[in-house]
Design a protein around this motif. Structure first.
Motif, short mmCIF file in Angstrom:
data_model
loop_
_atom_site.label_atom_id
_atom_site.label_comp_id
_atom_site.label_asym_id
_atom_site.label_seq_id
_atom_site.Cartn_x
_atom_site.Cartn_y
_atom_site.Cartn_z
N ASP A 16 12.86 -12.55 20.67
CA ASP A 16 11.96 -13.32 19.75
C ASP A 16 12.21 -14.78 20.37
O ASP A 16 13.37 -15.59 19.85
CB ASP A 16 12.25 -13.32 18.19
CG ASP A 16 11.37 -14.22 17.41
OD1 ASP A 16 10.29 -14.69 17.84
OD2 ASP A 16 11.62 -14.21 16.00
N SER A 17 11.38 -15.41 21.05
CA SER A 17 10.03 -15.17 21.48
C SER A 17 9.92 -14.73 23.10
O SER A 17 10.80 -15.67 23.66
CB SER A 17 9.03 -16.19 21.04
OG SER A 17 8.67 -16.94 21.96
N GLN B 31 7.86 -16.10 24.75
CA GLN B 31 7.53 -17.41 25.46
C GLN B 31 8.67 -18.41 26.01
O GLN B 31 8.64 -19.32 26.58
CB GLN B 31 6.54 -18.16 24.43
CG GLN B 31 5.29 -17.39 24.57
CD GLN B 31 4.95 -16.66 23.13
OE1 GLN B 31 5.99 -16.23 22.55
NE2 GLN B 31 3.82 -16.68 23.01
N VAL C 160 8.61 -10.47 20.75
CA VAL C 160 7.83 -10.95 19.86
C VAL C 160 7.15 -12.18 20.44
O VAL C 160 7.85 -12.95 21.34
CB VAL C 160 8.68 -11.58 18.49
CG1 VAL C 160 7.85 -12.54 17.81
CG2 VAL C 160 9.30 -10.42 17.86
N HIS D 101 4.40 -15.52 19.79
CA HIS D 101 4.01 -16.31 18.70
C HIS D 101 2.62 -16.66 19.00
O HIS D 101 2.17 -16.78 20.22
CB HIS D 101 4.81 -17.46 18.38
CG HIS D 101 6.11 -17.34 17.91
ND1 HIS D 101 6.46 -16.79 16.57
CD2 HIS D 101 7.23 -16.88 18.64
CE1 HIS D 101 7.76 -16.42 16.48
NE2 HIS D 101 8.28 -16.44 17.55
N THR E 296 -0.75 -19.33 17.86
CA THR E 296 -1.13 -20.81 17.89
C THR E 296 -1.58 -20.88 16.43
O THR E 296 -2.07 -19.96 15.77
CB THR E 296 -1.89 -21.59 18.62
OG1 THR E 296 -3.06 -21.12 18.68
CG2 THR E 296 -1.37 -21.61 19.97
N LYS E 297 -1.61 -22.00 15.83
CA LYS E 297 -2.26 -22.26 14.36
C LYS E 297 -3.77 -21.61 14.45
O LYS E 297 -4.31 -21.40 13.43
CB LYS E 297 -2.38 -23.52 13.96
CG LYS E 297 -0.75 -24.08 13.59
CD LYS E 297 -0.82 -25.34 12.99
CE LYS E 297 0.70 -26.02 13.05
NZ LYS E 297 1.27 -25.93 11.76
#
Length: 98
Positions: A11-12, A14, A53, A55, A57-58
């Motif tokens: 996690d994560s 990225q 994991v 993530h 973006t908003k």
């Protein structure tokens, strides 16, 4: 006893890098592909379950490249449901109906 690692949670993806991917920046296509490939070899070579994991973006898009979605067996999204409940939605399942 059995000291074998049975589960790895990353996690994560990225935020990880690997020396195997000699180019690219953290979270970029080359590094994400390299880390994913390394984790897939670990899983297949040792029988260790790997949960990676990534993530979003908003706005709901995957942060960084979508490369990992095409390489892995299952893609799930955790979403906010009614009443603060988290809902797991399976987007891809290589092993059958999701």
């Amino acid at each position: 006893g059995d000291d074998k690692v049975k589960l790895v949670i990353l996690d994560s993806v990225q935020t990880m890098t690997t020396r195997e991917a000699t180019a690219g920046v953290m979270g970029g296509v080359t590094q994400v592909r390299g880390v994913t490939s390394l984790m897939m070899r670990l899983a297949k070579g040792t029988g260790t379950a790997v949960i990676m994991v990534g993530h979003v973006t908003k706005s709901g898009t995957v942060a960084g490249p979508r490369t990992v979605e095409h390489m892995v067996d299952t893609v799930m999204f955790l979403e906010n449901g009614e009443g603060g409940v988290r809902v797991a939605r399976v987007e891809k399942n290589r092993f059958g109906n999701s």
